[in-house]
Design an enzyme around this catalytic site. Structure first.
Site, PDB file in Angstrom:
ATOM      1  N   GLU A  94      11.107  10.067   3.182  1.00  0.00           N
ATOM      2  CA  GLU A  94      10.321   9.262   4.135  1.00  0.00           C
ATOM      3  C   GLU A  94       9.235  10.108   4.806  1.00  0.00           C
ATOM      4  O   GLU A  94       8.147   9.609   5.128  1.00  0.00           O
ATOM      5  CB  GLU A  94      11.240   8.641   5.196  1.00  0.00           C
ATOM      6  CG  GLU A  94      12.215   7.600   4.657  1.00  0.00           C
ATOM      7  CD  GLU A  94      11.516   6.380   4.086  1.00  0.00           C
ATOM      8  OE1 GLU A  94      10.461   5.984   4.618  1.00  0.00           O
ATOM      9  OE2 GLU A  94      12.017   5.821   3.094  1.00  0.00           O
TER      10      GLU A  94
ATOM     11  N   TRP B 282       6.478  10.214   2.371  1.00  0.00           N
ATOM     12  CA  TRP B 282       5.693   8.965   2.338  1.00  0.00           C
ATOM     13  C   TRP B 282       4.558   9.015   3.346  1.00  0.00           C
ATOM     14  O   TRP B 282       3.449   8.530   3.082  1.00  0.00           O
ATOM     15  CB  TRP B 282       6.590   7.756   2.623  1.00  0.00           C
ATOM     16  CG  TRP B 282       7.215   7.128   1.416  1.00  0.00           C
ATOM     17  CD1 TRP B 282       8.523   7.205   1.032  1.00  0.00           C
ATOM     18  CD2 TRP B 282       6.567   6.306   0.429  1.00  0.00           C
ATOM     19  NE1 TRP B 282       8.721   6.486  -0.129  1.00  0.00           N
ATOM     20  CE2 TRP B 282       7.540   5.928  -0.511  1.00  0.00           C
ATOM     21  CE3 TRP B 282       5.250   5.859   0.252  1.00  0.00           C
ATOM     22  CZ2 TRP B 282       7.250   5.112  -1.617  1.00  0.00           C
ATOM     23  CZ3 TRP B 282       4.956   5.049  -0.840  1.00  0.00           C
ATOM     24  CH2 TRP B 282       5.943   4.685  -1.756  1.00  0.00           C
TER      25      TRP B 282
ATOM     26  N   ASN C 194      11.940  -1.042   9.456  1.00  0.00           N
ATOM     27  CA  ASN C 194      11.067  -0.893   8.291  1.00  0.00           C
ATOM     28  C   ASN C 194      11.294  -1.962   7.228  1.00  0.00           C
ATOM     29  O   ASN C 194      10.342  -2.485   6.641  1.00  0.00           O
ATOM     30  CB  ASN C 194      11.230   0.497   7.675  1.00  0.00           C
ATOM     31  CG  ASN C 194      10.150   0.785   6.646  1.00  0.00           C
ATOM     32  OD1 ASN C 194       8.962   0.708   6.950  1.00  0.00           O
ATOM     33  ND2 ASN C 194      10.555   1.085   5.422  1.00  0.00           N
TER      34      ASN C 194
ATOM     35  N   TRP D 272      -4.057 -10.055   4.470  1.00  0.00           N
ATOM     36  CA  TRP D 272      -3.254  -8.922   4.941  1.00  0.00           C
ATOM     37  C   TRP D 272      -3.923  -8.178   6.089  1.00  0.00           C
ATOM     38  O   TRP D 272      -3.239  -7.587   6.940  1.00  0.00           O
ATOM     39  CB  TRP D 272      -2.971  -7.947   3.793  1.00  0.00           C
ATOM     40  CG  TRP D 272      -4.198  -7.310   3.198  1.00  0.00           C
ATOM     41  CD1 TRP D 272      -4.931  -7.771   2.143  1.00  0.00           C
ATOM     42  CD2 TRP D 272      -4.838  -6.107   3.627  1.00  0.00           C
ATOM     43  NE1 TRP D 272      -5.994  -6.931   1.894  1.00  0.00           N
ATOM     44  CE2 TRP D 272      -5.961  -5.899   2.789  1.00  0.00           C
ATOM     45  CE3 TRP D 272      -4.581  -5.174   4.633  1.00  0.00           C
ATOM     46  CZ2 TRP D 272      -6.828  -4.817   2.933  1.00  0.00           C
ATOM     47  CZ3 TRP D 272      -5.433  -4.083   4.776  1.00  0.00           C
ATOM     48  CH2 TRP D 272      -6.544  -3.908   3.941  1.00  0.00           C
TER      49      TRP D 272
ATOM     50  N   TRP E 199       0.941  -2.511   4.328  1.00  0.00           N
ATOM     51  CA  TRP E 199       0.403  -3.866   4.197  1.00  0.00           C
ATOM     52  C   TRP E 199      -0.203  -4.100   2.822  1.00  0.00           C
ATOM     53  O   TRP E 199      -0.014  -5.158   2.213  1.00  0.00           O
ATOM     54  CB  TRP E 199      -0.614  -4.143   5.302  1.00  0.00           C
ATOM     55  CG  TRP E 199       0.060  -4.669   6.534  1.00  0.00           C
ATOM     56  CD1 TRP E 199       0.472  -3.963   7.619  1.00  0.00           C
ATOM     57  CD2 TRP E 199       0.447  -6.028   6.765  1.00  0.00           C
ATOM     58  NE1 TRP E 199       1.102  -4.795   8.521  1.00  0.00           N
ATOM     59  CE2 TRP E 199       1.097  -6.060   8.015  1.00  0.00           C
ATOM     60  CE3 TRP E 199       0.320  -7.205   6.037  1.00  0.00           C
ATOM     61  CZ2 TRP E 199       1.602  -7.239   8.565  1.00  0.00           C
ATOM     62  CZ3 TRP E 199       0.822  -8.392   6.573  1.00  0.00           C
ATOM     63  CH2 TRP E 199       1.461  -8.398   7.821  1.00  0.00           C
TER      64      TRP E 199
END
Length: 480
Positions: free
Chosen positions: A279, A282, A345, A363, A386
């Protein structure tokens, strides 16, 4: 006149493991300079005052208080860039150098370039550092020098690279070298106090000390079950440190090395720790993608999906924002966002898919609403998330894989615990109906104190119908 190294704080509101502060102190020791903390209140960033601003300025206030304890006061300048920094240079000390941790994307990148150019034109040396990420936007690349557009190979390369060490700040030297010119910065101080007067929320667990405690609690009590529990919002299984990372209260280096310490203590990696470290990667990945695609806040990364005919129905958008879609998991998630300025999340993916696929709303509208409401709003990660959900970004979910909100609810909130915590009108609805309360008969609605259409809305769209329509819209765009 005193020679001063200026440390310009921005979204790095801490005194530990702070790269710019570390090098400013190191240079000051060698050159005989003092060190001064500075924060610039930029008018363009405070045109509006949302919950995100409230949290940020309370966090900044905590830094100000911590710094004062170390005899290292934070000084404030305000106004447009040149006017504000000219005020800094006009004081009765000599600015030897300005040190800051840079932004690599968006408004911050443009501001950094502008300020650096202006300062250097005034013969002020500037030192800037990658600090908000383990590896900066140019730090991970293919062997041929190209950038990765898919996370998995990026992560393999990311994992193979040496990680920067923690930058240990000697608090004794900070107190010795810190300098106080606050009397000369009253205008900036007033601007800061005025912003604080706009803060209305009571925040628990603000600041660096709370961040360290929360991280330690997670790493020693939750991380080993992170892999299997992290997608269940009712389980409180995540670290909840994203607001700290966003505002720079915690350094990602500190998080990484603390996680590695736990791995060593336990004699090897656990699946939970491995997933948690991914994570952190990311964040670096999406920062790199934003760097490569600087217009990604405003346009689709995938060129073939630029120009999609999005639904312009404002009523749908309002239902989504207010948590009145008729789909309990979506509505509870939006109530969480609107109540505490944070969202789990997994639920971010669910509500983003719902807005872009079930409602076919652009979006960008959802991304901007998150920007207003999230206290951990990170432009790169948010835009990346998104565009992932909308199937328009890099390494995105394929357009034909549309999240079914009811199935997501049944899978990740099977007992309806999370739903009921944010939708009290459903508190008496049994598990059988909690994911689709509109299936209750009139008698059952009476029995469970929830009249559909009055206490809780009918589903605003039919998922099967909208899934089919979304796929058609994307296929039409793809073939055009």
């Amino acid at each position: 006149m005193n020679k001063v190294n200026v440390v310009w704080f921005r979204q790095d509101l801490r005194l530990s493991d702070h790269k710019a502060l570390y090098y400013a102190l190191k240079d000051a020791e060698q050159s005989g300079a003092e060190v001064m903390g500075l924060f610039h209140i930029h008018p363009s960033l405070n045109d509006s005052f949302t919950v995100r601003h409230d949290y940020f300025f309370r966090t900044l206030e905590d830094l100000v208080n911590q710094a004062a304890e170390q005899q290292f006061p934070i000084h404030f300048i305000s106004g447009e860039v040149e006017e504000a920094f000219q005020h800094l240079l006009d004081q009765d000390f000599t600015v030897q150098s300005v040190f800051y941790n840079k932004d690599e994307v968006g408004f911050g990148r443009e501001r950094d370039q502008s300020v650096t150019k202006w300062l250097e034109a005034q013969d002020i040396p500037v030192e800037s550092f990658v600090d908000a990420h383990i590896h900066g936007a140019e730090g991970v690349h293919k062997k041929d020098g190209g950038y990765y557009k898919v996370f998995t190979p990026y992560y393999r390369m990311w994992s193979s690279l040496d990680k920067p060490a923690v930058y240990s700040i000697d608090k004794k030297k900070l107190s010795e070298l810190g300098t106080d010119f606050t009397d000369q910065f009253q205008k900036g101080e007033k601007a800061f106090r005025d912003l604080l007067s706009n803060c209305t929320k009571e925040w628990n667990h603000i600041g660096e000390r709370s961040a360290i405690q929360r991280l330690a609690h997670f790493l020693h009590n939750k991380v080993h079950h992170y892999e299997e529990n992290r997608d269940f919002p009712a389980k409180n299984a995540t670290s909840m440190i994203s607001p700290y990372l966003k505002n720079g209260v915690l350094s990602p280096r500190t998080v990484y090395h603390k996680a590695m310490e736990v791995i060593e203590e336990n004699g090897g990696e656990s699946k939970g720790l491995e997933t948690y470290i991914s994570e952190i990667a990311w964040r670096d990945f999406y920062n790199m993608i934003h760097y490569i695609y600087p217009n990604s806040k405003h346009e689709e990364v995938s060129e073939q999906y630029q120009g999609i005919d999005w639904n312009q129905d404002e009523d749908y958008f309002e239902k989504w924002k207010e948590g009145e879609t008729g789909y309990p998991i979506v509505d509870a998630a939006m109530k969480q966002l609107n109540t505490i300025g944070w969202m789990h999340n997994r639920l971010r993916m669910v509500v983003a898919s719902f807005l872009t696929k079930d409602y076919l709303v652009d979006w960008r509208k959802g991304e901007r609403y998150f920007e207003e409401r999230l206290i951990d709003y990170d432009a790169s990660s948010n835009i990346g998330g998104w565009q992932w959900a909308a199937s328009t970004g890099t390494d995105a979910v394929p357009y034909f894989r549309v999240f079914n909100p009811t199935r997501q609810s049944e899978r990740f909130d099977p007992e309806g615990e999370f739903i009921k915590s944010y939708l009290p009108q459903l508190k008496d609805v049994p598990k059988k109906y909690i994911h689709e309360p509109s299936k209750m008969s009139a008698e059952e609605q009476e029995q469970y104190n929830c009249k559909i259409g009055e206490d809780y809305p009918e589903p605003s769209v039919d998922h099967k119908t909208m899934r089919k329509r979304a796929i058609e819209v994307f296929e039409k765009q793809k073939d055009s």
